[in-house]
Design an enzyme around this catalytic site. Structure first.
Site, PDB file in Angstrom:
ATOM      1  N   ASN A   9     -19.474 -20.305   8.096  1.00  0.00           N
ATOM      2  CA  ASN A   9     -17.984 -19.906   8.220  1.00  0.00           C
ATOM      3  C   ASN A   9     -17.355 -19.280   7.394  1.00  0.00           C
ATOM      4  O   ASN A   9     -17.388 -20.121   6.556  1.00  0.00           O
ATOM      5  CB  ASN A   9     -17.412 -21.517   7.762  1.00  0.00           C
ATOM      6  CG  ASN A   9     -16.234 -21.891   8.189  1.00  0.00           C
ATOM      7  OD1 ASN A   9     -15.564 -20.523   8.691  1.00  0.00           O
ATOM      8  ND2 ASN A   9     -15.539 -23.022   8.057  1.00  0.00           N
ATOM      9  N   TRP A  10     -16.895 -18.198   8.201  1.00  0.00           N
ATOM     10  CA  TRP A  10     -16.884 -17.123   7.529  1.00  0.00           C
ATOM     11  C   TRP A  10     -15.036 -17.016   6.697  1.00  0.00           C
ATOM     12  O   TRP A  10     -14.663 -16.727   6.041  1.00  0.00           O
ATOM     13  CB  TRP A  10     -16.735 -15.389   7.982  1.00  0.00           C
ATOM     14  CG  TRP A  10     -18.417 -15.248   8.346  1.00  0.00           C
ATOM     15  CD1 TRP A  10     -19.537 -15.962   7.512  1.00  0.00           C
ATOM     16  CD2 TRP A  10     -18.598 -14.208   8.626  1.00  0.00           C
ATOM     17  NE1 TRP A  10     -20.580 -15.264   7.888  1.00  0.00           N
ATOM     18  CE2 TRP A  10     -20.430 -14.060   8.750  1.00  0.00           C
ATOM     19  CE3 TRP A  10     -17.799 -13.029   8.847  1.00  0.00           C
ATOM     20  CZ2 TRP A  10     -21.137 -13.127   9.241  1.00  0.00           C
ATOM     21  CZ3 TRP A  10     -18.847 -11.922   9.868  1.00  0.00           C
ATOM     22  CH2 TRP A  10     -20.362 -12.072   9.726  1.00  0.00           C
ATOM     23  N   LYS A  11     -14.597 -18.365   7.415  1.00  0.00           N
ATOM     24  CA  LYS A  11     -13.105 -18.317   7.132  1.00  0.00           C
ATOM     25  C   LYS A  11     -12.010 -17.258   7.091  1.00  0.00           C
ATOM     26  O   LYS A  11     -12.703 -16.305   8.406  1.00  0.00           O
ATOM     27  CB  LYS A  11     -13.212 -18.751   5.590  1.00  0.00           C
ATOM     28  CG  LYS A  11     -14.222 -20.100   5.489  1.00  0.00           C
ATOM     29  CD  LYS A  11     -13.670 -21.280   3.969  1.00  0.00           C
ATOM     30  CE  LYS A  11     -14.502 -22.180   4.201  1.00  0.00           C
ATOM     31  NZ  LYS A  11     -14.331 -23.353   3.571  1.00  0.00           N
ATOM     32  N   HIS A  95     -11.487 -28.737  11.000  1.00  0.00           N
ATOM     33  CA  HIS A  95     -11.758 -28.555   9.874  1.00  0.00           C
ATOM     34  C   HIS A  95     -10.574 -29.063   8.787  1.00  0.00           C
ATOM     35  O   HIS A  95      -9.435 -29.023   9.029  1.00  0.00           O
ATOM     36  CB  HIS A  95     -12.398 -26.610   9.984  1.00  0.00           C
ATOM     37  CG  HIS A  95     -13.029 -26.659   8.248  1.00  0.00           C
ATOM     38  ND1 HIS A  95     -12.140 -26.538   7.387  1.00  0.00           N
ATOM     39  CD2 HIS A  95     -13.997 -26.028   7.786  1.00  0.00           C
ATOM     40  CE1 HIS A  95     -12.420 -26.534   6.310  1.00  0.00           C
ATOM     41  NE2 HIS A  95     -14.150 -26.330   6.619  1.00  0.00           N
ATOM     42  N   GLU A  97      -9.353 -27.401   6.331  1.00  0.00           N
ATOM     43  CA  GLU A  97      -8.237 -26.133   6.159  1.00  0.00           C
ATOM     44  C   GLU A  97      -7.296 -26.063   7.064  1.00  0.00           C
ATOM     45  O   GLU A  97      -5.999 -26.003   7.226  1.00  0.00           O
ATOM     46  CB  GLU A  97      -9.430 -25.106   5.726  1.00  0.00           C
ATOM     47  CG  GLU A  97      -9.892 -25.423   4.452  1.00  0.00           C
ATOM     48  CD  GLU A  97     -10.813 -24.230   4.208  1.00  0.00           C
ATOM     49  OE1 GLU A  97     -11.292 -23.390   5.341  1.00  0.00           O
ATOM     50  OE2 GLU A  97     -11.272 -24.578   2.788  1.00  0.00           O
ATOM     51  N   GLU A 167     -18.112 -33.261   5.974  1.00  0.00           N
ATOM     52  CA  GLU A 167     -17.484 -32.477   5.327  1.00  0.00           C
ATOM     53  C   GLU A 167     -16.654 -32.957   4.432  1.00  0.00           C
ATOM     54  O   GLU A 167     -15.521 -33.077   4.379  1.00  0.00           O
ATOM     55  CB  GLU A 167     -17.032 -31.011   5.226  1.00  0.00           C
ATOM     56  CG  GLU A 167     -17.532 -29.702   6.067  1.00  0.00           C
ATOM     57  CD  GLU A 167     -17.007 -28.965   6.719  1.00  0.00           C
ATOM     58  OE1 GLU A 167     -17.618 -27.894   6.061  1.00  0.00           O
ATOM     59  OE2 GLU A 167     -16.257 -28.351   6.459  1.00  0.00           O
ATOM     60  N   GLY A 173     -15.688 -25.802  -1.314  1.00  0.00           N
ATOM     61  CA  GLY A 173     -15.485 -24.623  -2.243  1.00  0.00           C
ATOM     62  C   GLY A 173     -15.076 -24.946  -2.910  1.00  0.00           C
ATOM     63  O   GLY A 173     -14.705 -23.871  -4.172  1.00  0.00           O
ATOM     64  N   SER A 213     -19.492 -26.409  -0.660  1.00  0.00           N
ATOM     65  CA  SER A 213     -20.361 -25.918  -1.448  1.00  0.00           C
ATOM     66  C   SER A 213     -21.825 -25.819  -1.434  1.00  0.00           C
ATOM     67  O   SER A 213     -22.819 -26.487  -2.224  1.00  0.00           O
ATOM     68  CB  SER A 213     -20.220 -27.034  -2.946  1.00  0.00           C
ATOM     69  OG  SER A 213     -18.774 -26.384  -3.027  1.00  0.00           O
TER      70      SER A 213
HETATM   71  P1  PGA Z   1     -18.776 -24.269   1.167  1.00  0.00           P
HETATM   72  O1  PGA Z   1     -16.647 -24.368   2.791  1.00  0.00           O
HETATM   73  O2  PGA Z   1     -19.502 -23.815   1.402  1.00  0.00           O
HETATM   74  O3  PGA Z   1     -17.534 -22.849   0.673  1.00  0.00           O
HETATM   75  O4  PGA Z   1     -17.651 -25.348   0.425  1.00  0.00           O
HETATM   76  C1  PGA Z   1     -18.055 -25.269   3.741  1.00  0.00           C
HETATM   77  C2  PGA Z   1     -16.631 -25.255   4.629  1.00  0.00           C
HETATM   78  O5  PGA Z   1     -15.597 -25.412   4.571  1.00  0.00           O
HETATM   79  O6  PGA Z   1     -16.915 -25.056   5.952  1.00  0.00           O
END
Ligand code: PGA
Length: 254
Positions: A9-11, A95, A97, A167, A173, A213
């Site tokens: 997931n490159w966001k 997600h 976010e 998650e 993150g 993470s």
């Molecule tokens: P992260 O993100 O690996 O940077 O913790 C995971 C995600 O949000 O899918």
């Protein structure tokens, strides 16, 4: 046995040049991969060039979100058919976010999942608890609530086609990963819920990824557990060598 699925997931990261370089490097590095599914989820403008760069690979393409309507006056949104037309077969939905910064709720996540399934995309549906919820022992009730509402109205044949991503929000993150035991405990709880909501056979088919993470150092321990069917990787998916190591752990355990 469920083969593992590793999704990057490159966001809101990467540009055109960087994304092509990353895919080119990984297509050489990961040529040997046969069993583990590898999915890249770049931002919308990079979907098509990334698809072209992965032409001679087993890699698959996913988007990071989509709207449930087919078309119309919805400035800034993209539809399921648009994603299909540029070669996506996965889409990340719900997600944390999106829930936190863009006010998505279980209700809107449910609508998106419904549309994605109808269009023939495979949704990666994200669920997970905050640190506060974990510390006040609400993890199970939060997960149960999200799962029930996000999947409301779906029959067994729908659910077979989706991927779940556990998650924990406190691990995204932050560099704090759930231990394999912590992740497995929730994955088993999710599988029990699927068994209750549908049946045991379905519960054994649906793949549940862990996200939060995941990196080259912890991937082997996490993916070595039979209840963890893959990883949804944010930060470490932007670095070719790190992502390659995570996929290697997925392939080894598929
Ligand atoms: P992260 O993100 O690996 O940077 O913790 C995971 C995600 O949000 O899918």
């Amino acid at each position: 046995m469920r083969n593992k699925i590793i999704a990057g997931n490159w966001k809101m990261n990467m540009d055109l040049t960087g994304s092509i370089e990353l895919i080119e490097e990984l297509s050489i590095e990961l040529k040997y991969v046969q069993k583990c599914d590898v999915v890249f989820c770049p931002p919308f403008p990079l979907l098509l060039p990334v698809k072209e760069a992965m032409k001679n690979t087993r890699f698959e393409l996913g988007a990071q979100n989509m709207f449930w309507e087919d078309k119309g006056a919805y400035t800034g949104e993209v539809s399921a058919n648009m994603l299909l037309s540029v070669g996506c077969n996965y889409v990340i939905l719900g997600h944390s976010e999106r829930r936190k910064y863009f006010n998505e709720t279980n209700e809107t996540v449910n609508k998106r999942v419904q549309k994605a399934l109808l269009a023939g995309l495979k949704p990666i549906v994200c669920i997970g608890e905050t640190l506060e919820e974990r510390e006040s022992e609400q993890t199970r009730s939060v997960i149960e609530n999200q799962l029930k509402y996000d999947l409301q109205g779906f029959c067994r044949d729908d659910v077979v086609n989706l991927i779940l991503a556990y998650e924990p929000i406190w691990a995204i993150g932050t560099g704090k990963t759930a231990t394999p035991d912590q992740a497995v405990e929730v994955h088993q709880f999710i599988r029990d819920l699927l068994s209750k909501l549908y049946d045991e056979e379905l519960a054994q088919i649906v793949r549940i990824q862990y996200g939060g993470s995941v990196n080259n150092a912890n991937a082997r321990d996490l993916l070595g557990r039979s209840d963890i069917d893959g990883a949804l990787v944010g930060g470490a998916s932007l670095k070719a060598q790190q992502f390659a190591k995570i996929v290697e752990a997925g392939e080894l355990n598929s």
